[in-house]
Design an enzyme around this catalytic site. Structure first.
Site, PDB file in Angstrom:
ATOM      1  N   CYS A  25       0.834  -1.212   0.000  1.00 55.83           N
ATOM      2  CA  CYS A  25       0.000   0.000   0.000  1.00 55.83           C
ATOM      3  C   CYS A  25       0.863   1.255   0.000  1.00 55.83           C
ATOM      4  CB  CYS A  25      -0.947  -0.004   1.197  1.00 55.83           C
ATOM      5  SG  CYS A  25      -0.130  -0.129   2.805  1.00 55.83           S
ATOM      6  N   HIS A  39      -1.538   1.131   7.587  1.00 57.37           N
ATOM      7  CA  HIS A  39      -1.998   1.107   6.196  1.00 57.37           C
ATOM      8  C   HIS A  39      -1.892   2.501   5.587  1.00 57.37           C
ATOM      9  CE1 HIS A  39      -4.135  -0.273   2.706  1.00 57.37           C
ATOM     10  NE2 HIS A  39      -5.152   0.558   2.910  1.00 57.37           N
TER      11      HIS A  39
END
Length: 508
Positions: free
Chosen positions: A115, A433
């Site tokens: 990510c 994330h």
């Protein structure tokens, strides 16, 4: 580990002594062939003595040995466009058709804690000059045997951008780019005890991409002025004038020293008192540091003062949110709420010489703001509803140049508008994330959460300032505010170019 040195014949070329490891999947070998031939893996058909190599080496193992010649078929040219299809209604469209019809960028599949890279790619793609330069890029050296994969990574990024522009699918798997990045940078290939790829820092990835593109993308020729080394420095390079003056009373006669520095981003340092982005940036423009004094022959306190003497068209601001906790051995995160503006003014941080150069364009912005205010006042007096603005893209509006004629890629006003954000959700840089948020047009934004892309508004972007475990702004990319040329303002084409100055602190 079974490793062979093989030859690969493609068209009229034969690439010799290509390393092939059967301990790694064929996809990785094909990624290396891509770096040699510029033929994407999905277009490659590789055979050894009549046996086609697909998802595993098993059928080809008896025929593999040093010096064997593999035959590869495939073209490096773009695939032909799909035939025009009949009209399809929204409710009947597939996911990929909706992506194209609604003008939503494709998402990028997460290939094991990637990510950080996916969000970086989405934000970098918002820079049109970078996209155009990549389209023109032709690799000079695709040989990866020497360990230099910068050309292959640049070509892979180019190919990925082209795939995203085609919008043929809602989700793209950036397999080649991820593999090349992990081959070139060992830190991105790090795994945990369970054998899974660990999370990496998005800002580190952003800067590594910048360094690679610096090597491969040439600067725009300038008729006069300072010659910039490369396109990245032209578009993102901030030039500083730094002055150091000793504060010790015994060395007041020591002359101040002045020197130049260049950086591809500016930092916002966060303390307990930091409430606004500008405050965090300004704190390091004037600070006290300790260094050795040649006059006193010992360490002394110096006042370090920085001023910007050259502004780039694109300003990258890193929110310095991670710090190392010695006890826990982890890069902990500062969750404090720090308000960032949608529009940002760098004028007060510039040298007096640069401020004088910025004034002519700033006066044009002020005149446009006054014109708009007078128009609104007149409409209010007439008790008439405000004019409805037509939503257009920036390409539809003829705007004033945002750069100085003798300095391509610079800013001639000091006014910026937010166009991309990378956020982090979590408590440390080695976990959590990353998500990319990119401006589509006006108040329309897109949240690029790996393979999921969803529409957002400016109101949602302003919630990314921090203060909890929600997504927190980590990297902000500001682009040039655009001013429409007079004559376009009355045509309804001002929406995408409407960029009047606003406060630097706060986000009103």
């Amino acid at each position: 580990m079974p490793v062979f040195k093989v030859n690969v014949k493609w068209q009229k070329e034969t690439h010799k002594q290509v390393e092939l490891s059967t301990d790694e999947p064929p996809e990785l070998f094909k990624a290396g062939l891509f770096s040699l031939t510029n033929v994407p893996p999905d277009r490659q058909k590789v055979m050894v003595k009549g046996t086609v190599i697909k998802d595993d080496w098993t059928p080809a193992l008896p025929k593999l040995k040093n010096g064997v010649t593999l035959l590869m078929m495939g073209t490096a040219e773009e695939l032909p466009q799909a035939p025009v299809e009949k009209t399809v209604f929204l409710e009947d469209m597939s996911e990929s058709q909706l992506v194209s019809a609604l003008d939503i960028v494709p998402g990028l599949k997460n290939l094991g804690n990637t990510c950080y890279m996916n969000s970086t790619v989405q934000v970098l793609k918002t820079v049109p000059e970078l996209r155009n330069a990549l389209e023109r890029y032709q690799a000079n050296n695709m040989n990866t045997n020497d360990g230099d994969l910068s050309g292959a990574i640049t070509s892979s990024l180019k190919e990925l951008f082209l795939q995203m522009d085609e919008k043929r699918q809602a989700e793209i798997t950036p397999f080649v780019l991820v593999q090349l990045l992990r081959m070139h940078y060992p830190q991105f290939n790090e795994k945990n005890n369970e054998g899974h790829f660990v999370q990496q820092d998005a800002n580190e990835c952003f800067l590594e991409f910048m360094r690679i593109l610096q090597t491969n993308l040439k600067a725009i020729d300038s008729p006069a002025g300072r010659r910039r080394k490369d396109l990245v420095e032209q578009l993102f390079g901030v030039d500083f004038e730094v002055t150091m003056k000793c504060k010790d009373e015994q060395a007041l006669e020591e002359p101040a020293s002045t020197f130049a520095e260049t950086s591809l981003q500016i930092n916002c340092f966060i303390t307990a008192e930091t409430k606004y982005m500008m405050t965090g940036i300004n704190s390091k423009f004037s600070e006290t540091i300790s260094k050795r004094s040649p006059t006193l022959d010992r360490d002394a306190e110096y006042q370090r003062t920085s001023k910007v003497k050259r502004l780039p068209a694109y300003l990258c601001v890193q929110m310095v949110r991670f710090f190392y906790k010695e006890k826990e051995k982890v890069n902990a995160k500062i969750l404090k709420n720090v308000v960032f503006p949608m529009r940002f003014d760098m004028y007060e941080l510039c040298t007096s010489e640069l401020q004088q150069k910025l004034k002519p364009m700033r006066e044009k912005f002020m005149a446009e703001e006054e014109r708009k205010n007078e128009e609104k006042a007149a409409m209010k007096m007439k008790d008439a509803p405000p004019k409805a603005s037509q939503k257009t893209t920036i390409e539809d509006v003829e705007c004033e140049p945002f750069e100085f004629p003798d300095d391509p890629g610079s800013s001639n006003s000091g006014y910026y508008e937010l166009q991309g954000v990378i956020t982090h959700q979590g408590r440390s840089s080695s976990s959590g994330h990353y998500v990319g948020w990119v401006r589509k047009s006006g108040d329309e934004w897109l949240k690029c959460d790996d393979d999921t892309v969803s529409p957002q508004t400016t109101e949602e972007i302003l919630k990314l300032s921090g203060g909890g475990d929600w997504h927190v702004a980590y990297l902000l990319l500001y682009g040039p505010q655009r001013l429409p040329k007079r004559g376009d303002s009355d045509t309804g084409k001002v929406q995408a170019c409407e960029t009047v100055p606003m406060e630097t602190d706060g986000a009103k």
